[in-house]
Design an enzyme around this catalytic site. Sequence first.
Site, PDB file in Angstrom:
ATOM      1  N   ASN A 257       0.816  -1.206   0.000  1.00 28.54           N
ATOM      2  CA  ASN A 257       0.000   0.000   0.000  1.00 28.54           C
ATOM      3  C   ASN A 257       0.856   1.264   0.000  1.00 28.54           C
ATOM      4  O   ASN A 257       0.355   2.350  -0.284  1.00 28.54           O
ATOM      5  CB  ASN A 257      -0.953   0.006   1.208  1.00 28.54           C
TER       6      ASN A 257
ATOM      7  N   ALA B 166      -0.645   8.588  -1.858  1.00 27.41           N
ATOM      8  CA  ALA B 166      -0.608   9.729  -2.783  1.00 27.41           C
ATOM      9  C   ALA B 166      -0.311  11.043  -2.086  1.00 27.41           C
ATOM     10  O   ALA B 166      -0.271  12.090  -2.727  1.00 27.41           O
ATOM     11  CB  ALA B 166      -1.940   9.826  -3.513  1.00 27.41           C
TER      12      ALA B 166
ATOM     13  N   GLU C 109     -16.106  13.305   2.912  1.00 27.44           N
ATOM     14  CA  GLU C 109     -17.506  13.285   3.350  1.00 27.44           C
ATOM     15  C   GLU C 109     -18.164  14.655   3.231  1.00 27.44           C
ATOM     16  O   GLU C 109     -19.384  14.762   3.168  1.00 27.44           O
ATOM     17  CB  GLU C 109     -17.608  12.787   4.800  1.00 27.44           C
TER      18      GLU C 109
ATOM     19  N   ARG D 193     -18.444  11.099  10.252  1.00 23.48           N
ATOM     20  CA  ARG D 193     -17.908  10.025   9.409  1.00 23.48           C
ATOM     21  C   ARG D 193     -18.066   8.676  10.106  1.00 23.48           C
ATOM     22  O   ARG D 193     -18.391   7.668   9.513  1.00 23.48           O
ATOM     23  CB  ARG D 193     -16.443  10.321   9.168  1.00 23.48           C
TER      24      ARG D 193
HETATM   25  P1  ADP Z   1       4.021  -1.038   5.057  1.00 21.45           P
HETATM   26  O1  ADP Z   1       3.616   0.378   4.780  1.00 21.45           O
HETATM   27  O2  ADP Z   1       3.899  -1.409   6.468  1.00 21.45           O
HETATM   28  O3  ADP Z   1       5.328  -1.369   4.419  1.00 21.45           O
HETATM   29  P2  ADP Z   1       2.638  -2.100   2.780  1.00 21.45           P
HETATM   30  O4  ADP Z   1       1.175  -2.247   2.644  1.00 21.45           O
HETATM   31  O5  ADP Z   1       3.278  -1.028   1.984  1.00 21.45           O
HETATM   32  O6  ADP Z   1       2.936  -1.953   4.321  1.00 21.45           O
HETATM   33  O7  ADP Z   1       3.399  -3.449   2.363  1.00 21.45           O
HETATM   34  C1  ADP Z   1       3.137  -4.696   2.949  1.00 21.45           C
HETATM   35  C2  ADP Z   1       3.607  -5.761   1.953  1.00 21.45           C
HETATM   36  O8  ADP Z   1       3.621  -7.049   2.565  1.00 21.45           O
HETATM   37  C3  ADP Z   1       2.728  -5.892   0.718  1.00 21.45           C
HETATM   38  O9  ADP Z   1       3.510  -5.771  -0.439  1.00 21.45           O
HETATM   39  C4  ADP Z   1       2.119  -7.298   0.843  1.00 21.45           C
HETATM   40  O10 ADP Z   1       1.837  -7.903  -0.399  1.00 21.45           O
HETATM   41  C5  ADP Z   1       3.200  -8.019   1.614  1.00 21.45           C
HETATM   42  N1  ADP Z   1       2.732  -9.216   2.330  1.00 21.45           N
HETATM   43  C6  ADP Z   1       1.633  -9.312   3.107  1.00 21.45           C
HETATM   44  N2  ADP Z   1       1.515 -10.540   3.627  1.00 21.45           N
HETATM   45  C7  ADP Z   1       2.581 -11.256   3.171  1.00 21.45           C
HETATM   46  C8  ADP Z   1       3.022 -12.602   3.352  1.00 21.45           C
HETATM   47  N3  ADP Z   1       2.327 -13.452   4.086  1.00 21.45           N
HETATM   48  N4  ADP Z   1       4.159 -13.004   2.736  1.00 21.45           N
HETATM   49  C9  ADP Z   1       4.872 -12.141   1.957  1.00 21.45           C
HETATM   50  N5  ADP Z   1       4.480 -10.872   1.735  1.00 21.45           N
HETATM   51  C10 ADP Z   1       3.365 -10.410   2.347  1.00 21.45           C
END
Ligand code: ADP
Length: 469
Positions: free
Chosen positions: A78, A83, A284, A311
């Site tokens: 994420n 953005a 909202e 919200r």
């Molecule tokens: P953060 O901001 O904490 O780094 P993100 O949402 O940017 O979090 O990234 C978390 C990542 O971990 C994602 O790319 C997701 O696909 C990956 N992920 C989640 N669960 C697993 C898993 N079980 N094994 C490997 N990768 C994982």
Amino acid sequence: MKKKIALLLVVLLMASIFVGCAKPAVQAEEEPVGASNETLTDVLVIGGGGAGLVSAITAAENGADVILVEKMPMLGGNTIISATGIAANSTKIQEEAGRPFTVQDHIDLTMEVGKDLPNLELVTVMAENANDAIEWLLSLGLEYKMHASEDHHLVPVEGHFGSLMIGAYRQEAERFDNLEIKLGTEATELIFEDGKVVGAMVKNKDGEYAIKASAVVLATGGLGNAPDVIGEYNPKYAGGTGVMSTAGITGDGIIMATAIGAGTVDMEHHMMRPLATPGYWIRETVVSDEEIGGILVNKGAVRFTNETASRWDMVPDVAAQEDGVAFVIFDADVAETSNGAAAIRNARMIEADTIEELAAELGLDPATLATTIEAYNNGEDEFGRKTMGKVTKAPFYGVKAEVASHYSMGGLAFDRNAQILDTDGNPIPGLYGAGEVLGGLYGAGRIFGNNTLDNIVFGKIAGESAATK
Ligand code: ADP
């Protein structure tokens, strides 16, 4: 011309993020591995978003052999869709702009917005390391300027915040021969032996095997695409969706760590948005501002709530409608506000000259929607809204929206060394964490941009702790 070149660079960077790169450190797919095989490394990082990449880079910088597993076919999580920008204090950018924001200001604002629930010690660690984090980003070639109105916030000079950041992390990761990134490889379970985490079971398209490590860093993100888990911890948010999240954010870190006794904090403070569309949440105010007067209707084309409620009240109201869906409807006056214009653009709202045409395009019954809006414009209301009669000026706009997770405020309990704690508050040997999987920094509210900052601060601490323990 300069702008064009910069744009081209961003496009190339984005392309390299999405299609993968030829450098050997990043494998698009893993070698076939038999079930009995076992891989050994010093540090295993689970998750290739912002926090995982920073942890892996830092562990590699500290001399450890590192494997990062990412379950999706690309890096970014994420973080790549973020953005906005990053929270910061004491930077030269703020100083030069004549808009100083100190460590203490940062701590105070974070505590205030979190309603004093955040862990002061951890917030202090984050704020005290913010300037170093920004200096590091600048050293990677990223460029930031002040946010237009918020003194705590920096935004990119040009381009998309999250994709530029992940592109820079990825490039930095490729400098290290002792850091291997395995895409399409999902951690399924932590290996817990004699009270210590010693690796994880992982699976790829060829099977399942163990990666044994001296330390594991969990960086799997939050619960953005795990509506069921959110509903378990927060029954009032049941029925939400993952439309604002990338696909891999399914709470795996929380599930794997709690299975071996990790503690959680603040899980009831999940940040939800009532009016989410794929990748964008409509502010909202387009319906809640009494002065401008947009409305919500359900699939039956009738209003179901006082749109001006908070919200937090709107979330369960929308979730309770048929298929958990609401339609945001407003007129040309709302379209002229900044949030209205942003909704039209980012949520791809449908525009029509009449209410009946709009209804037909949205799949609503035209006669019923016309009756609903006529009643509203005539001041008929059973929900306690104060100002009525505002959806009058063509063109009219509408779009389907639903409840979605925006940010996991709660998560795994951790300490200032980024070590995960058990339910009694004791560090779990061998287990560290970084990023949205962690809980304790935000409590009931988060200032925007603290999340990408905490990725860096605790990613660096986790990477170093894991490499040097
Ligand atoms: P953060 O901001 O904490 O780094 P993100 O949402 O940017 O979090 O990234 C978390 C990542 O971990 C994602 O790319 C997701 O696909 C990956 N992920 C989640 N669960 C697993 C898993 N079980 N094994 C490997 N990768 C994982």
